[in-house]
Scaffold this motif. Structure first.
Motif, PDB file in Angstrom:
ATOM      1  N   ALA A 283      -6.861  -4.222  -7.129  1.00  0.00           N
ATOM      2  CA  ALA A 283      -5.725  -4.377  -6.215  1.00  0.00           C
ATOM      3  C   ALA A 283      -4.402  -4.338  -6.968  1.00  0.00           C
ATOM      4  O   ALA A 283      -3.432  -3.715  -6.522  1.00  0.00           O
ATOM      5  CB  ALA A 283      -5.870  -5.686  -5.436  1.00  0.00           C
ATOM      6  N   GLU A 284      -4.341  -5.008  -8.123  1.00  0.00           N
ATOM      7  CA  GLU A 284      -3.096  -5.032  -8.897  1.00  0.00           C
ATOM      8  C   GLU A 284      -2.718  -3.627  -9.356  1.00  0.00           C
ATOM      9  O   GLU A 284      -1.547  -3.245  -9.337  1.00  0.00           O
ATOM     10  CB  GLU A 284      -3.260  -5.953 -10.101  1.00  0.00           C
ATOM     11  N   TYR A 285      -3.729  -2.857  -9.746  1.00  0.00           N
ATOM     12  CA  TYR A 285      -3.476  -1.479 -10.185  1.00  0.00           C
ATOM     13  C   TYR A 285      -2.933  -0.641  -9.023  1.00  0.00           C
ATOM     14  O   TYR A 285      -1.958   0.105  -9.177  1.00  0.00           O
ATOM     15  CB  TYR A 285      -4.772  -0.871 -10.721  1.00  0.00           C
ATOM     16  N   LEU A 286      -3.540  -0.771  -7.853  1.00  0.00           N
ATOM     17  CA  LEU A 286      -3.096   0.021  -6.701  1.00  0.00           C
ATOM     18  C   LEU A 286      -1.675  -0.344  -6.294  1.00  0.00           C
ATOM     19  O   LEU A 286      -0.892   0.520  -5.892  1.00  0.00           O
ATOM     20  CB  LEU A 286      -4.056  -0.174  -5.531  1.00  0.00           C
ATOM     21  N   LEU A 415      -6.019   3.819   0.326  1.00  0.00           N
ATOM     22  CA  LEU A 415      -4.868   3.532  -0.523  1.00  0.00           C
ATOM     23  C   LEU A 415      -3.732   2.889   0.273  1.00  0.00           C
ATOM     24  O   LEU A 415      -3.101   1.920  -0.168  1.00  0.00           O
ATOM     25  CB  LEU A 415      -4.380   4.811  -1.201  1.00  0.00           C
ATOM     26  N   GLY A 416      -3.466   3.445   1.453  1.00  0.00           N
ATOM     27  CA  GLY A 416      -2.387   2.923   2.271  1.00  0.00           C
ATOM     28  C   GLY A 416      -2.612   1.486   2.706  1.00  0.00           C
ATOM     29  O   GLY A 416      -1.678   0.661   2.697  1.00  0.00           O
ATOM     30  N   ARG A 417      -3.851   1.164   3.067  1.00  0.00           N
ATOM     31  CA  ARG A 417      -4.138  -0.202   3.509  1.00  0.00           C
ATOM     32  C   ARG A 417      -4.000  -1.192   2.344  1.00  0.00           C
ATOM     33  O   ARG A 417      -3.493  -2.298   2.517  1.00  0.00           O
ATOM     34  CB  ARG A 417      -5.551  -0.276   4.092  1.00  0.00           C
ATOM     35  N   ARG A 418      -4.440  -0.783   1.153  1.00  0.00           N
ATOM     36  CA  ARG A 418      -4.400  -1.698   0.016  1.00  0.00           C
ATOM     37  C   ARG A 418      -3.032  -1.775  -0.635  1.00  0.00           C
ATOM     38  O   ARG A 418      -2.746  -2.732  -1.361  1.00  0.00           O
ATOM     39  CB  ARG A 418      -5.478  -1.301  -0.992  1.00  0.00           C
ATOM     40  N   ARG A 419      -2.189  -0.821  -0.351  1.00  0.00           N
ATOM     41  CA  ARG A 419      -0.807  -0.870  -0.847  1.00  0.00           C
ATOM     42  C   ARG A 419       0.145  -1.426   0.213  1.00  0.00           C
ATOM     43  O   ARG A 419       1.365  -1.456   0.001  1.00  0.00           O
ATOM     44  CB  ARG A 419      -0.360   0.533  -1.273  1.00  0.00           C
TER      45      ARG A 419
END
Length: 602
Positions: A283-286, A415-419
């Motif tokens: 999560a931190e990377y994304l 990607l969009g949900r996790r960012r």
């Protein structure tokens, strides 16, 4: 590219090798051959041309042999250049996929030692080098290991010699798989070569020396024994057959609803607007991600172009797409905030693997999007995402393109949900459209008779132009690629607005234009370009979801309403159009001239 098949066991090898060669035709080839091994020597049968023309014995009692389909790199397609190749004594036979880059130096050295060559190939140095090591008393596995330590380039090799109880196989950068059967064991460049005999496989890794015997398979790496997991191929042999269709390509076009269902099965959570892709990107990377770089070739490159637009919209991150052979990690990019996505159907595409390695060397995190479990790209990338399209035999990609785009769309949502850049309601709408893909594609397939009528009308065009904007642009490129691949007609895809900046000079009444006019393609603007070509006499075929544009079109293919997925549905019409134009011209649709399914050389 080249195809390899080998068998050792208790059954007669000849019919197994002959069937394996037929199963490998889809990879592309211009010559073929087999080598049968007995206690006294090796019997080689090879020639240029079609496998159906290869002259083989009516029967043979031998239970050990190797076979090959060649796609020429070094030397023209001739009988002499066909594989298998043998040494001076005729007691070592080799099949090879790939390129040996230092063959010229090795060949000169061997000639100085008295070896004589009969072909122009890079491959022929290998049996002569093995011959020398065997003469010094080495075992066949040790001889092969010694020889490959001197080879530069990429290769997959199968080696046999009388007096040795099996096949020695090795690889570096080219695919090679072992099949574990009840009556014997196999090597091949791809699973379809032996799928009717066994679905139990293990994948040989770079540097492995595999000794395949009737009793089993042993593998060494750097002289030490290693274990390679035995996996079960999930699809049946029938999946690699035509199933009543005239060509693999049209069968695979019609398999797209099923392939799309497989691609999205178990991955959609429309209620919460999320997806489960079984990848573990921290999560931190994304959250810190600044750029996504997509590397791919051919059809996969077009899928990447489609996906990049969605990544930027859904994940609010800069996304670029590069042809893999042109890729370099440069320009002040921070590798710790860059995700490199390698898209490759086979997982063995040499240019894409090279790009992936350059990204890895830079320190970037890598993700493979592929159809092939156990392929090289899945072993070398940090993460893997499977498109689950099932086997694709036709050289011109069809169902794999649809599954790539669908899977990459899900990645964009992920990607969009996790960012936190894509809300749940917006994500749910996108996922609803993705879920509707199989049904929408089936509606297009039900319209095939209309596509055939249009193909009959325009098949004799001097050239074909495909146009689209936004998500329609990569679909235009892909539509043109399909037509040129299998019909051999000149076809070009353009961003619609670029027509007036040069290509319009080529438009005549004999150059049909195919336009993508759907959601996600800015169709009202593209209609202005339709008027431009129509005023120059070009007939226009539209793949359209608009309510009214018939007055501007000479023919219309109706695209079901499906939001941002409409351009992908439109692409199925373009596939059908390309197929029927090629079929009307009598082209070799599944084996287009000069092309190969899996491009394993740079």
């Amino acid at each position: 590219m080249c195809g390899i098949i080998g068998y050792v066991g208790t059954d007669e090898a000849l019919p197994i090798l002959a069937d394996g060669l037929k199963n490998l035709e889809y990879r592309g080839y211009d010559s073929a051959g087999v080598a049968l091994v007995n206690r006294d020597g090796i019997e080689v049968h090879k020639q240029a041309g079609e496998i159906d023309d290869l002259v083989l014995p009516d029967s043979s009692p031998e239970t050990l042999g190797i076979g090959h389909t060649r796609w020429s790199t070094h030397g023209k397609p001739t009988d002499a250049n066909a594989h298998p190749h043998v040494d001076c004594t005729g007691d070592v036979a080799v099949v090879h996929n790939g390129i040996i880059e230092n063959y010229a130096d090795l060949k000169a050295e061997l000639r100085e030692d008295g070896h004589e060559f009969t072909s122009e190939t890079d491959t022929e140095v290998v049996p002569h080098m093995v011959e020398d090591e065997l003469a010094d008393g080495m075992s066949l596995p040790d001889a092969v290991a010694t020889v490959v330590s001197r080879l530069e380039g990429s290769f997959a090799l199968g080696v046999v010699a009388p007096g040795y109880d099996g096949i020695v196989a090795t690889r570096r950068g080219s695919p090679l798989v072992v099949g574990h059967g009840e009556s014997g064991n196999f090597i091949a460049s791809d699973v379809p070569a032996f799928i009717e005999h066994t679905r139990q496989v293990s994948y040989i890794e770079d540097g492995d020396i595999a000794h395949v015997t009737p009793a089993g398979v042993s593998v060494e790496q750097d002289g030490e024994p290693v274990d390679r997991d035995v996996e079960t191929v999930e699809w049946e042999a029938e999946a690699a057959e035509k199933g009543g269709y005239d060509h693999y390509m049209i069968k695979e076009i019609h398999e797209q609803p099923s392939a799309l269902r497989q691609a999205i099965s178990g991955r959609l959570d429309e209620l919460h607007g999320d997806v489960d892709l079984d990848i573990d990107l921290p999560a931190e990377y994304l959250q810190s991600l600044e750029e996504i770089q997509i590397v791919a070739c051919g059809t996969s490159y077009h899928a990447g172009l489609f996906a990049a637009r969605l990544f930027e919209e859904y994940a609010s991150v800069r996304a670029s797409v590069e042809i893999a052979s042109e890729y370099k990690f440069t320009g002040g990019r921070d590798p710790w905030r860059t995700l490199v996505v390698a898209v490759t159907q086979s997982g063995e595409t040499a240019d894409t693997l090279s790009a992936l390695r350059r990204a890895d060397q830079s320190g970037a995190r890598t993700l493979a999007v592929t159809n092939t479990v156990g392929s090289t790209v899945t072993r070398e990338a940090d993460h893997s995402l499977y498109i689950r399209a099932g086997p694709e035999i036709g050289v011109a990609a069809s169902k794999t393109f649809a599954s790539q785009v669908a899977t990459l769309t899900l990645l964009g949502v992920y990607l969009g949900r996790r960012r936190d850049t894509l809300g749940s309601s917006a994500a749910s709408e996108i996922l609803s459209n993705v879920r509707g893909l199989p049904g929408a594609v089936q509606q297009v397939l039900d319209d095939e008779d209309l596509v055939l009528e249009v193909a009959e009308e325009y098949a004799d065009g001097d050239a074909f132009f495909f146009i689209g904007r936004g998500l329609g642009y990569p679909v235009a490129l892909e539509g043109a690629l399909k037509l040129k691949e299998i019909s051999y007609d000149h076809a070009e895809g353009f961003a619609a607005g670029e027509l007036k900046h040069g290509p319009l000079a080529l438009v005549t009444p004999d150059t049909p234009t195919l336009a993508v006019l759907t959601d996600g393609t800015r169709p009202s603007e593209t209609l202005n370009n339709v008027k431009e070509v129509e005023s120059r006499g070009s007939p226009v075929v539209g793949c359209s979801s608009l309510e009214a544009d018939e007055d501007l079109l000479d023919a219309r293919f109706d695209v079901p309403e499906l939001g941002v997925m409409e351009p992908l549905v439109a692409n199925v019409y373009l596939q059908l159009f390309a197929y029927h134009v090629a079929n009307l011209k009598g082209r070799s649709i599944d084996k287009p001239r000069n092309l190969a399914k899996s491009v394993t050389v740079e």
